[in-house]
Design an enzyme around this catalytic site. Structure first.
Site, mmCIF file in Angstrom:
data_model
loop_
_atom_site.group_PDB
_atom_site.id
_atom_site.type_symbol
_atom_site.label_atom_id
_atom_site.label_comp_id
_atom_site.label_asym_id
_atom_site.label_seq_id
_atom_site.Cartn_x
_atom_site.Cartn_y
_atom_site.Cartn_z
ATOM 1 N N ASP A 23 6.695 2.912 -3.951
ATOM 2 C CA ASP A 23 7.099 1.676 -3.285
ATOM 3 C C ASP A 23 8.611 1.626 -3.074
ATOM 4 O OD1 ASP A 23 5.290 -0.255 -2.394
ATOM 5 O OD2 ASP A 23 4.742 -0.837 -4.439
ATOM 6 N N LYS B 210 -5.292 0.795 1.329
ATOM 7 C CA LYS B 210 -4.489 1.897 0.789
ATOM 8 C C LYS B 210 -5.394 3.006 0.241
ATOM 9 C CE LYS B 210 -0.541 -1.107 -0.090
ATOM 10 N NZ LYS B 210 0.252 -1.953 -1.016
ATOM 11 N N GLN C 159 0.667 -3.375 -7.242
ATOM 12 C CA GLN C 159 0.590 -4.337 -6.145
ATOM 13 C C GLN C 159 1.195 -5.679 -6.577
ATOM 14 O OE1 GLN C 159 -0.423 -3.548 -3.060
ATOM 15 N NE2 GLN C 159 -0.092 -5.613 -2.278
#
Ligand code: GUN
Length: 313
Positions: A120, A53, A97
């Site tokens: 997200d 990422k 995460q």
């Protein structure tokens, strides 16, 4: 017959190049998009995801920073970090995460991320926007799946879509996106009766279960599009042989690393499906491309409109 292999790496590269152009425009207007990634502890899979990422941000010119609290971090400490990132104007996207360690209240942490920085798409506000067809931030893997279908010319409207797996990260949001695209959607799970028969109805079959090779040819209608979201590491030689005996490339991979990455779809499905996403190189690259896209979208929604640089978009 052998299915068309849908090249996720190529589609992701195309999206990243489009996003990169937008980053240039925003940066020229003094609004360089910024992403903050929070990686708790040392989960090996999470470390690889986060590295990729951050690398993609660098390629596209997006500012990024990585926060790495220790394994024993408390919920309160994470909430303080998120609050600080929420406050900072140069941070457009915040990604925590998953999975988080067991002592952390993950739902509380995700709820604390400002919905407008929630790249997200996990905040209940964004989940609600998606289910009521309002503009918002959409989870990356589901959004990537829809991009693969659209950019490969596979019709969603009117299609029978079957989603296997009902997670908050993939199964539920992809079902919602397909429904919003006018597919007829069925969501299956571990208690579904005669799963193979339900899957055989699908024009578009989404496998998001997390069990290596579970979707065998008898689950697939001839000519169907199969999207494989599984990311399973196979280390057992007997299991490896069952799936890949005679596949020279896989055998070299397994001999070199002692493992191979495979999806939820059995390799033999290639002979039945009309189109299929490989693992690796299918859905995975799209997840990152859509994270980049969401970061730019968040920057435009929150800051671009304020100064009018993006009028008309
Ligand atoms: N862990 C596995 N998939 C994801 C994802 O899409 N986002 C985050 N934040 N964590 C994950």
């Amino acid at each position: 017959m052998s299915a068309i292999v849908l090249d996720g790496t190529q589609i992701a590269a195309q999206i990243k190049s489009e996003v990169g152009e937008e980053v240039k425009e925003l940066t020229a207007a003094g609004l360089r998009p910024g992403l903050a990634v929070v990686l708790v502890g040392h989960n090996p899979a999470s470390e690889i995801y986060v590295r990729n990422k951050v690398k993609s941000c660098e390629q596209l010119g997006i500012y990024s920073e990585k926060h790495t609290p220790p394994d024993n971090v408390t919920t309160e400490e994470l909430l303080a970090l998120v609050a600080d990132l929420n406050r900072r104007d140069e941070i457009d996207g915040i990604l925590v995460q998953l999975p988080l360690p067991p002592q952390v209240d993950a739902k509380k942490v995700l709820l604390a991320v400002s919905p407008e920085k929630d790249v997200d798409g996990f905040h209940p506000m964004n989940v609600g926007y998606l289910s009521t067809q309002r503009p918002g931030l959409v989870p990356c893997t589901p959004a990537g799946i829809v991009e693969i279908l659209k950019r490969s010319g596979i019709a969603i409207a009117g299609a029978e879509a079957v989603v296997v797996g009902r997670s908050d990260i993939v199964g539920k949001p992809v079902a919602m996106l397909l429904l919003n695209g006018n597919a007829t959607v069925t969501v299956c799970h571990s208690k579904t009766r005669d799963l193979a028969a339900v899957c055989r109805r699908a024009d578009i079959l989404i496998a998001a279960i997390g069990k290596a090779g579970m979707i065998t040819p008898d689950f697939v209608k001839p000519g169907a599009t199969v999207i494989d979201v599984g990311m399973n590491t196979v280390t057992d030689p007997a299991e490896f042989k069952q799936f890949f005996a005679g596949n020279e490339k896989r055998e070299r991979d397994f001999a070199a690393k002692g493992s191979t990455l495979m999806g939820d779809v059995h390799p033999k499905v290639l002979q039945v499906a009309g189109a299929i996403t490989p693992v690796p190189g299918g859905v995975g690259p799209l997840t990152i491309a859509m994270l980049m896209s969401n970061t730019v979208k968040a920057a435009k929604l929150r800051r671009g409109n304020a100064v009018g640089v993006l009028a008309g978009r």
